[in-house]
Write an enzyme that holds these catalytic residues in place. Sequence first.
Site, PDB file in Angstrom:
ATOM      1  N   ASP A   1       0.836  -1.204   0.000  1.00  0.00           N
ATOM      2  CA  ASP A   1       0.000   0.000   0.000  1.00  0.00           C
ATOM      3  C   ASP A   1       0.869   1.252   0.000  1.00  0.00           C
ATOM      4  O   ASP A   1       2.014   1.242   0.461  1.00  0.00           O
ATOM      5  CB  ASP A   1      -0.970   0.001   1.187  1.00  0.00           C
ATOM      6  CG  ASP A   1      -0.278  -0.042   2.542  1.00  0.00           C
ATOM      7  OD1 ASP A   1       0.760  -0.729   2.666  1.00  0.00           O
ATOM      8  OD2 ASP A   1      -0.767   0.601   3.491  1.00  0.00           O
TER       9      ASP A   1
ATOM     10  N   GLU B   1       0.136  -0.940   5.959  1.00  0.00           N
ATOM     11  CA  GLU B   1       1.208  -0.330   6.737  1.00  0.00           C
ATOM     12  C   GLU B   1       1.046   1.170   6.809  1.00  0.00           C
ATOM     13  O   GLU B   1       1.316   1.783   7.836  1.00  0.00           O
ATOM     14  CB  GLU B   1       2.568  -0.678   6.126  1.00  0.00           C
ATOM     15  CG  GLU B   1       3.759  -0.417   7.063  1.00  0.00           C
ATOM     16  CD  GLU B   1       4.273   1.020   7.027  1.00  0.00           C
ATOM     17  OE1 GLU B   1       5.014   1.410   7.947  1.00  0.00           O
ATOM     18  OE2 GLU B   1       3.944   1.765   6.077  1.00  0.00           O
ATOM     19  N   GLU B   2       0.553   1.760   5.726  1.00  0.00           N
ATOM     20  CA  GLU B   2       0.372   3.210   5.688  1.00  0.00           C
ATOM     21  C   GLU B   2      -0.923   3.643   6.366  1.00  0.00           C
ATOM     22  O   GLU B   2      -1.146   4.835   6.564  1.00  0.00           O
ATOM     23  CB  GLU B   2       0.390   3.717   4.240  1.00  0.00           C
ATOM     24  CG  GLU B   2       1.678   3.433   3.478  1.00  0.00           C
ATOM     25  CD  GLU B   2       2.860   4.249   3.980  1.00  0.00           C
ATOM     26  OE1 GLU B   2       2.726   4.924   5.019  1.00  0.00           O
ATOM     27  OE2 GLU B   2       3.921   4.193   3.337  1.00  0.00           O
TER      28      GLU B   2
ATOM     29  N   GLU C   1      11.804  -0.851   4.407  1.00  0.00           N
ATOM     30  CA  GLU C   1      11.522   0.578   4.526  1.00  0.00           C
ATOM     31  C   GLU C   1      12.706   1.409   4.030  1.00  0.00           C
ATOM     32  O   GLU C   1      13.866   1.008   4.180  1.00  0.00           O
ATOM     33  CB  GLU C   1      11.214   0.948   5.979  1.00  0.00           C
ATOM     34  CG  GLU C   1       9.903   0.411   6.501  1.00  0.00           C
ATOM     35  CD  GLU C   1       8.689   1.064   5.857  1.00  0.00           C
ATOM     36  OE1 GLU C   1       8.846   2.104   5.186  1.00  0.00           O
ATOM     37  OE2 GLU C   1       7.587   0.530   6.017  1.00  0.00           O
TER      38      GLU C   1
ATOM     39  N   HIS D   1       6.359   9.988   0.580  1.00  0.00           N
ATOM     40  CA  HIS D   1       5.092  10.652   0.903  1.00  0.00           C
ATOM     41  C   HIS D   1       4.957  12.023   0.237  1.00  0.00           C
ATOM     42  O   HIS D   1       3.993  12.736   0.516  1.00  0.00           O
ATOM     43  CB  HIS D   1       4.898  10.785   2.418  1.00  0.00           C
ATOM     44  CG  HIS D   1       4.734   9.478   3.128  1.00  0.00           C
ATOM     45  ND1 HIS D   1       4.050   9.351   4.317  1.00  0.00           N
ATOM     46  CD2 HIS D   1       5.142   8.228   2.825  1.00  0.00           C
ATOM     47  CE1 HIS D   1       4.070   8.083   4.711  1.00  0.00           C
ATOM     48  NE2 HIS D   1       4.733   7.387   3.807  1.00  0.00           N
TER      49      HIS D   1
END
Length: 382
Positions: free
Chosen positions: A75, A140-141, A169, A355
């Site tokens: 995701d 996870e997000e 990550e 992001h």
Amino acid sequence: MTPPATPLTPTLQLAHDLIRCRSVTPEDDGCQELMIRRLEAIGFKTERLRFGEVDNFWAIRGGDGPILAFAGHTDVVPTGPETHWNNPPFEPTIIDGMLHGRGAADMKGSLASMVVACENFVARHPNHKGRIAFLITSDEEGPSINGTVKVVEWLEARHTKMTWCIVGEPSSTTRVGDVIKNGRRGSLGGVLKVKGIQGHVAYPHLADNPIHTLAPALAELAAEHWDNGNEFFPATSFQVSNINGGTGATNVIPGEVTVVFNFRFSTELTDAILRERTQAILDKHELKYELEWILSGQPFLTPRGDLVNAVVDAINTATGLDAELSTSGGTSDGRFIAPTGAQVVELGPINATIHKVNECISAEDLNKLTAIYERTLEILLA
């Protein structure tokens, strides 16, 4: 003169395919099926695990022995207005050697590198020692309720324990492999509601302003020295993120104020100690309050050992860098895996654009990351 096009290596091709999936959390949009097909083709046995609206899978290869797991998420965070992007966020594009697209750095690039590293390793070592596994989620997000934590519970019920785990990550800062996260601080949040008596600002003697009564306690919490940290972790921090009180009118004393705060804490303290010390300060100020706690994760640390040494060696072989070990930053799904006893590190690409609008990563860095993961497999399981 137009620069030559970047050749699409197997890693870059898979990264392209994954980025094309519009997997805004908690959607997976086909990412996991792409990975599963590739893994099953080289002998992995896979189990699709859907909890709530979240897709997860566990894949494993090998007969017995220690398990080296790759953990990650398909995701991605929302893109914001797509018109703000230089290129459509789900149409992967390489410009001047940089792969652009939502999830390029966080973390579809890592997923592609993991899969291709395993394909390369298995081709050379079809009868490798131990077992290789993948733990992949699409949560996870988001709230991280039906993702990795549920898969870990499912594994524990089957008495399956990971020995080593690499979370993909984006850990790197300026060069791929320059930083390995070998631990994370704990995260403890609180929602504090302090009660008062609503009234008119012209008649404060007929009211009890909870903002005023809270202020000294909040100042003490902010000034409190919680610990000194240690050689692996900075000192514990207390931060207020939100304060909300009042009716919106300028002439009304509020009857309640709500404060949202968070501790990022080291291994010098436990969440129980933080709760006790916080409540002692609030009680000292004789507040009328309600306090809800949210424990997002305990601190964890993987000291030097088989996994850390293997990853450090692999990075040096692939890039020439001497990686720094760090516990800085926010939480990751490693917090759910470390309590099982597994050695856990986070290793992925550069995190400068995660992001953000126009998220991107060096295409060559993904090829280097593949080599790092592959070398780690060689050290631990060849």
